[in-house]
Design an enzyme around this catalytic site. Structure first.
Site, PDB file in Angstrom:
ATOM      1  N   HIS A 136      -4.380  -6.550 -25.712  1.00 18.82           N
ATOM      2  CA  HIS A 136      -5.373  -5.542 -25.343  1.00 18.82           C
ATOM      3  C   HIS A 136      -5.934  -5.873 -23.958  1.00 18.82           C
ATOM      4  CE1 HIS A 136      -8.447  -8.480 -26.323  1.00 18.82           C
ATOM      5  NE2 HIS A 136      -8.051  -8.536 -27.598  1.00 18.82           N
ATOM      6  N   LYS A 188     -10.611  -2.477 -33.761  1.00 19.59           N
ATOM      7  CA  LYS A 188      -9.728  -1.420 -34.267  1.00 19.59           C
ATOM      8  C   LYS A 188     -10.520  -0.398 -35.069  1.00 19.59           C
ATOM      9  CE  LYS A 188      -5.024  -2.952 -34.625  1.00 19.59           C
ATOM     10  NZ  LYS A 188      -3.938  -3.321 -35.510  1.00 19.59           N
ATOM     11  N   HIS A 233      -7.025  -9.468 -23.021  1.00 18.78           N
ATOM     12  CA  HIS A 233      -5.967 -10.403 -22.627  1.00 18.78           C
ATOM     13  C   HIS A 233      -5.528 -10.102 -21.188  1.00 18.78           C
ATOM     14  CE1 HIS A 233      -5.084  -9.948 -27.149  1.00 18.78           C
ATOM     15  NE2 HIS A 233      -5.786 -11.055 -26.992  1.00 18.78           N
ATOM     16  N   CYS A 240     -13.216 -20.259 -40.121  1.00 20.20           N
ATOM     17  CA  CYS A 240     -13.029 -18.853 -39.719  1.00 20.20           C
ATOM     18  C   CYS A 240     -11.590 -18.686 -39.268  1.00 20.20           C
ATOM     19  CB  CYS A 240     -13.984 -18.446 -38.599  1.00 20.20           C
ATOM     20  SG  CYS A 240     -13.556 -16.834 -37.893  1.00 20.20           S
ATOM     21  N   CYS A 253     -11.103 -17.325 -35.630  1.00 20.08           N
ATOM     22  CA  CYS A 253     -11.238 -18.337 -34.570  1.00 20.08           C
ATOM     23  C   CYS A 253     -10.251 -19.477 -34.760  1.00 20.08           C
ATOM     24  CB  CYS A 253     -12.616 -18.985 -34.572  1.00 20.08           C
ATOM     25  SG  CYS A 253     -14.013 -17.920 -34.364  1.00 20.08           S
ATOM     26  N   LYS A 260     -18.349  -4.041 -28.960  1.00 17.52           N
ATOM     27  CA  LYS A 260     -17.272  -5.017 -29.106  1.00 17.52           C
ATOM     28  C   LYS A 260     -15.980  -4.244 -29.394  1.00 17.52           C
ATOM     29  CE  LYS A 260     -15.767  -8.620 -32.145  1.00 17.52           C
ATOM     30  NZ  LYS A 260     -15.528  -9.946 -31.818  1.00 17.52           N
ATOM     31  N   CYS A 317     -19.467 -15.613 -38.950  1.00 24.02           N
ATOM     32  CA  CYS A 317     -18.979 -16.110 -37.666  1.00 24.02           C
ATOM     33  C   CYS A 317     -19.545 -15.207 -36.567  1.00 24.02           C
ATOM     34  CB  CYS A 317     -17.451 -16.065 -37.637  1.00 24.02           C
ATOM     35  SG  CYS A 317     -16.769 -16.100 -35.979  1.00 24.02           S
ATOM     36  N   HIS A 365     -16.533 -13.162 -34.914  1.00 26.05           N
ATOM     37  CA  HIS A 365     -15.736 -12.219 -35.700  1.00 26.05           C
ATOM     38  C   HIS A 365     -16.534 -11.444 -36.742  1.00 26.05           C
ATOM     39  CE1 HIS A 365     -12.639 -14.818 -33.917  1.00 26.05           C
ATOM     40  NE2 HIS A 365     -11.945 -13.712 -33.894  1.00 26.05           N
TER      41      HIS A 365
HETATM   42  N1  MSP Z   1      -4.761 -18.569 -28.977  1.00 24.24           N
HETATM   43  C1  MSP Z   1      -6.037 -18.878 -28.471  1.00 24.24           C
HETATM   44  C2  MSP Z   1      -5.945 -19.528 -27.101  1.00 24.24           C
HETATM   45  C3  MSP Z   1      -5.157 -20.803 -27.065  1.00 24.24           C
HETATM   46  S1  MSP Z   1      -5.073 -21.444 -25.451  1.00 24.24           S
HETATM   47  C4  MSP Z   1      -4.505 -22.969 -25.624  1.00 24.24           C
HETATM   48  C5  MSP Z   1      -6.869 -17.625 -28.348  1.00 24.24           C
HETATM   49  N2  MSP Z   1      -6.201 -16.466 -28.258  1.00 24.24           N
HETATM   50  S2  MSP Z   1      -6.864 -15.012 -28.112  1.00 24.24           S
HETATM   51  O1  MSP Z   1      -5.783 -14.075 -28.251  1.00 24.24           O
HETATM   52  O2  MSP Z   1      -7.961 -14.870 -29.002  1.00 24.24           O
HETATM   53  O3  MSP Z   1      -7.341 -14.922 -26.641  1.00 24.24           O
HETATM   54  C6  MSP Z   1      -8.650 -15.254 -26.251  1.00 24.24           C
HETATM   55  C7  MSP Z   1      -8.763 -14.995 -24.765  1.00 24.24           C
HETATM   56  O4  MSP Z   1      -8.426 -13.631 -24.462  1.00 24.24           O
HETATM   57  C8  MSP Z   1     -10.144 -15.167 -24.170  1.00 24.24           C
HETATM   58  O5  MSP Z   1     -10.463 -16.501 -23.908  1.00 24.24           O
HETATM   59  C9  MSP Z   1      -9.990 -14.348 -22.915  1.00 24.24           C
HETATM   60  O6  MSP Z   1      -9.197 -15.045 -21.999  1.00 24.24           O
HETATM   61  C10 MSP Z   1      -9.235 -13.137 -23.411  1.00 24.24           C
HETATM   62  N3  MSP Z   1     -10.113 -12.105 -23.958  1.00 24.24           N
HETATM   63  C11 MSP Z   1      -9.993 -11.539 -25.192  1.00 24.24           C
HETATM   64  N4  MSP Z   1     -10.939 -10.575 -25.319  1.00 24.24           N
HETATM   65  C12 MSP Z   1     -11.696 -10.507 -24.222  1.00 24.24           C
HETATM   66  C13 MSP Z   1     -12.811  -9.735 -23.840  1.00 24.24           C
HETATM   67  N5  MSP Z   1     -13.328  -8.786 -24.601  1.00 24.24           N
HETATM   68  N6  MSP Z   1     -13.384 -10.020 -22.650  1.00 24.24           N
HETATM   69  C14 MSP Z   1     -12.907 -11.009 -21.829  1.00 24.24           C
HETATM   70  N7  MSP Z   1     -11.846 -11.737 -22.160  1.00 24.24           N
HETATM   71  C15 MSP Z   1     -11.173 -11.486 -23.332  1.00 24.24           C
HETATM   72  O7  MSP Z   1      -8.061 -17.711 -28.300  1.00 24.24           O
END
Ligand code: MSP
Length: 476
Positions: free
Chosen positions: A18, A293, A21, A126, A129, A290, A143, A146
């Site tokens: 999304h 879905k 990422h 969780c 997380c 936030k 959490c 989440h």
């Molecule tokens: N798999 C772990 C990361 C492991 S790294 C060794 C993880 N994955 S995640 O899919 O949840 O990705 C989290 C990351 O996605 C956040 O730290 C950020 O980089 C990005 N983001 C996800 N949602 C976001 C927002 N709403 N806003 C900003 N960044 C976002 O955690």
């Protein structure tokens, strides 16, 4: 030429990517591109985190085996990054057998160093997380990230003696050897270390979808240990050994704890150098809520780049709010930024090149002759990860270039036969565009290339065509 190793988090592959990422990945890409342009040897890593309960549950829900499930989603992530013009050097997957082997060897090393102990543990886990929470950190028993109630778990696990490393990490942070940004987050990390660190569980029993714990087939390695190690195992797998330590790990604040405390502790335990900098940007909401879905406000980076083009999406997310802070994004905001680009940069290029043609000056105009120091300023802002300020500066240059044309009124000069002045004004406008094309290159690579091609051919083409009045997610 210096080496520059930059990483994004490896994203959980429980669903399609999304805009959240995409945000981190775009920011990392801008830095990678700007370092490449400076002549640095860049290793830019992104990828997916493919083990653990979260992924196993998502696979089950989809009626698939975990491996089949993740294999099906990797192309979606890769496609998103391709659409957004992400120039990563390699794409990392934690299911890579070489990674699995190195992770096991590393855990064996920790065991051999007597940094692992087995003990019974009870905690609130969780799955979203993939971590245990302390009761006092939950909000109404849920959490905070989440908004779900963590599961009570009681297991006999292997623990890493994290508690031994607090002072060493603190010393490295204080000496600046390990930089943590922004400052507010650094202070949070220091505060947490000062409260004392507890040993952490690095294995899970009853989680099959993971790397087997060496010497104990009944346990798998905790998904976060597996995931953090990607930054290091990648240098071995892709033969980039001399790129360790990384220059910058980028992520959002949600996972700073893992990167600023657990990861450095693991590296210290392994006698490996620490990353130079860990930076946690803010978290954004979509339409002030936030992303979820259930709310139906999840922004799809693939659909957005198809509609607005990669560059407008890249520009919009980085321009909207300061990188280290929380903010809000929405499709409406992206659409407005698209229009801003069209009115400012698009218009500047279009009118300048049209006038050069109209007044038959194509033989007179010379490729960029002026140099100024605007690139130094932008470089500095990028070093400080101030993407939105850098873009504001560039847009100011485009605004003043448009204003210059409005003030000089080349059409009047042409009418009055003031050819020399007309030529000077259009040469200056041409140079302004050329400068802007250079400055936007890491942010908007496609537009930069298009402008450069137009400057060469002197054939204007519309850069940001008018959009259909349709918003992707609108219910109508
Ligand atoms: N798999 C772990 C990361 C492991 S790294 C060794 C993880 N994955 S995640 O899919 O949840 O990705 C989290 C990351 O996605 C956040 O730290 C950020 O980089 C990005 N983001 C996800 N949602 C976001 C927002 N709403 N806003 C900003 N960044 C976002 O955690």
């Amino acid at each position: 030429m210096s080496k520059y190793y930059i990483t994004t988090p490896i994203y959980y592959i429980n669903d399609v990517p999304h805009i959240g990422h995409a945000y981190t990945t775009i920011a990392a890409d801008v830095l990678a591109r700007s370092h490449r342009a400076k002549g640095d040897d860049v290793f830019f890593l992104t990828g997916t985190d493919e083990h653990g309960v979260k992924i196993a549950e998502a696979a089950k829900k989809a009626g698939k085996e975990p491996r089949e499930f993740v294999d099906g989603l990797v192309p979606v992530f890769k496609n998103a990054w391709k659409k957004l013009n992400i120039s990563h050097s390699e794409y990392f997957r934690t299911t890579n057998p070489d990674h699995e082997k190195i992770v096991q060897e590393i855990v064996e090393k920790l065991v051999a160093k007597d940094l692992v102990l087995k003990k019974k543990y009870e905690g609130l886990y969780c799955i979203g997380c993939e971590k245990y929470w302390k009761l006092e950190d939950l909000i109404d028993g849920k959490c905070p990230d989440h908004k779900t109630v963590p599961v009570k778990q009681s297991e006999e696990n292997y623990f890493f003696k994290l508690s031994q490393f607090g002072d060493q990490i603190l010393a490295k942070i204080k000496s600046g050897e390990l930089e943590i940004g922004p400052d507010s987050r650094k202070n949070e990390v220091i505060g947490k270390i000062n409260q004392g660190l507890e040993d952490i569980s690095i294995s899970r029993s009853g989680v099959e979808w993971g790397i087997k714990f060496p010497g104990d087939e009944s346990q798998t390695i905790y998904v976060w240990v597996d995931a953090l190690l990607n930054y290091y195992t990648a240098t071995k797998i892709f033969k980039k050994e001399d790129f360790w330590p990384a220059n910058l790990h980028l992520m959002a604040k949600d996972i700073l704890w893992f990167h600023a405390i657990i990861w450095p502790a693991m590296l210290l335990a392994l006698d490996l150098p620490l990353p130079k900098k860990v930076f946690a940007h803010g978290f954004f909401t979509v339409g002030n809520q936030k992303m979820s879905k259930t709310l139906g406000n999840v922004l799809d980076p693939i659909a957005l780049s198809d509609k607005y083009g990669a560059d407008a999406v890249r520009y919009a997310v980085l321009r909207e709010f300061p990188f280290g802070e929380d903010g809000d994004i929405s499709e409406e905001k992206i659409a407005a930024r698209y229009t801003e680009l069209a009115n400012n940069i698009g218009n500047l290029v279009q009118r300048t090149l049209s006038m050069i043609n109209r007044y038959e000056l194509d033989q007179k105009i010379k490729a960029k002759s002026q140099t100024d120091d605007s690139d130094l300023k932008i470089d500095q802002l990028l070093d400080d990860l101030k993407f939105n300020e850098a873009l504001t500066e560039i847009m100011k240059l485009a605004e003043s270039a448009n204003k210059y044309i409005a003030e000089k009124e080349p059409w009047v000069l042409a009418k009055e036969g003031k050819t020399e002045e007309l030529e000077r004004v259009l040469q200056k406008s041409y140079d302004n565009i050329s400068n802007i094309a250079d400055l936007i290159a890491p942010f908007m690579p496609e537009t930069s290339e298009k402008i450069k091609a137009q400057l060469k051919s002197l054939e204007p083409e519309v850069l940001f065509p008018r959009l259909e009045e349709k918003i992707l997610n609108s219910k109508s």
